[in-house]
Design an enzyme around this catalytic site. Sequence first.
Site, PDB file in Angstrom:
ATOM      1  N   GLU A 101     -49.465 -49.028  43.867  1.00 30.17           N
ATOM      2  CA  GLU A 101     -50.059 -48.581  42.662  1.00 30.17           C
ATOM      3  C   GLU A 101     -50.831 -47.303  42.396  1.00 30.17           C
ATOM      4  O   GLU A 101     -51.657 -47.099  41.730  1.00 30.17           O
ATOM      5  CB  GLU A 101     -50.751 -49.690  41.867  1.00 30.17           C
ATOM      6  CG  GLU A 101     -50.094 -50.946  41.507  1.00 30.17           C
ATOM      7  CD  GLU A 101     -50.862 -51.987  40.484  1.00 30.17           C
ATOM      8  OE1 GLU A 101     -50.541 -51.755  39.381  1.00 30.17           O
ATOM      9  OE2 GLU A 101     -51.875 -52.562  41.079  1.00 30.17           O
ATOM     10  N   HIS A 120     -59.294 -49.151  40.225  1.00 31.97           N
ATOM     11  CA  HIS A 120     -58.410 -50.075  39.756  1.00 31.97           C
ATOM     12  C   HIS A 120     -58.677 -51.555  40.230  1.00 31.97           C
ATOM     13  O   HIS A 120     -58.749 -51.555  41.482  1.00 31.97           O
ATOM     14  CB  HIS A 120     -56.923 -49.841  39.986  1.00 31.97           C
ATOM     15  CG  HIS A 120     -55.854 -50.904  39.762  1.00 31.97           C
ATOM     16  ND1 HIS A 120     -55.859 -51.429  38.320  1.00 31.97           N
ATOM     17  CD2 HIS A 120     -55.288 -51.359  40.600  1.00 31.97           C
ATOM     18  CE1 HIS A 120     -54.926 -52.387  38.462  1.00 31.97           C
ATOM     19  NE2 HIS A 120     -54.504 -52.361  39.942  1.00 31.97           N
TER      20      HIS A 120
END
Length: 260
Positions: A101, A120
């Site tokens: 990601e 994140h």
Amino acid sequence: MIRPRFLLGTLAALAAAGRPVSAAETHTMTPDELSLANRILAHENVVDGFGHVSVRDPHDAARYLLARSMAPALVTSADILTYSIATDEPFDPQGRVSYLERFIHGGIYRARPDVNSIVHSHTQSVIPFGVSQVPLRPIFHMAAFLGGGNVPIFEIREVAGDATNLLVSSQPLGDALARTLGAANVALMRGHGMVAVAGTLHEAVFRAYYTGRDAEIESEALRLGNPTFLSPGEAKAAAATQGGLVDRSWALWKTNVTPN
Ligand code: MN
């Protein structure tokens, strides 16, 4: 040594983020400080075995620093890689594997020149607000950076259909997440987690931490019934006082983790 071109660019970006920034803050975007941030976020339960934190490269605003794919609690300075913001690919991975990601980071850095750090996480307390009709809002002053409206929610189905693995695993998905974030400091990711952004690493960690705390308090207050949230004016006024207080939390949190 910080190159003057970068320093000017960084100061301009930080000024655009809404508050004056000290030279000391621009020197906190280092592999050592980033590895510390990984361990702090893990110790404070913002991240677990998953999740990541990046900073814009202090030597080149077109690059960002991010650990190789591993549990944040175990990251050391030697695990930090440098990525191209244009491609989200590492320059010299030496066989080290990248996070699936990482596109979250490039997507937001491309869209937000004022952002110099991104967290994140899959922080459990925020998940209910990404999957229900109840918006996440600032309910105590420490989360005033959430702003006057509802925290935006990234719905991956709107851009990639209803059979994805929910991961932001490509540049188009990173760009779509950045569009959802817009000018906000935090976005939720439906059924997945959140991103928190800031002009400095310390403030991004602060925002990620207090977003989780705000979600916990809001869930509890909703159980009691009919909570009062910060008004847009209160959120703005309280957020304006926070920048200078961020390092107090950092100083505390760093005492609880292995030093560099
Ligand atoms: Mn994730």
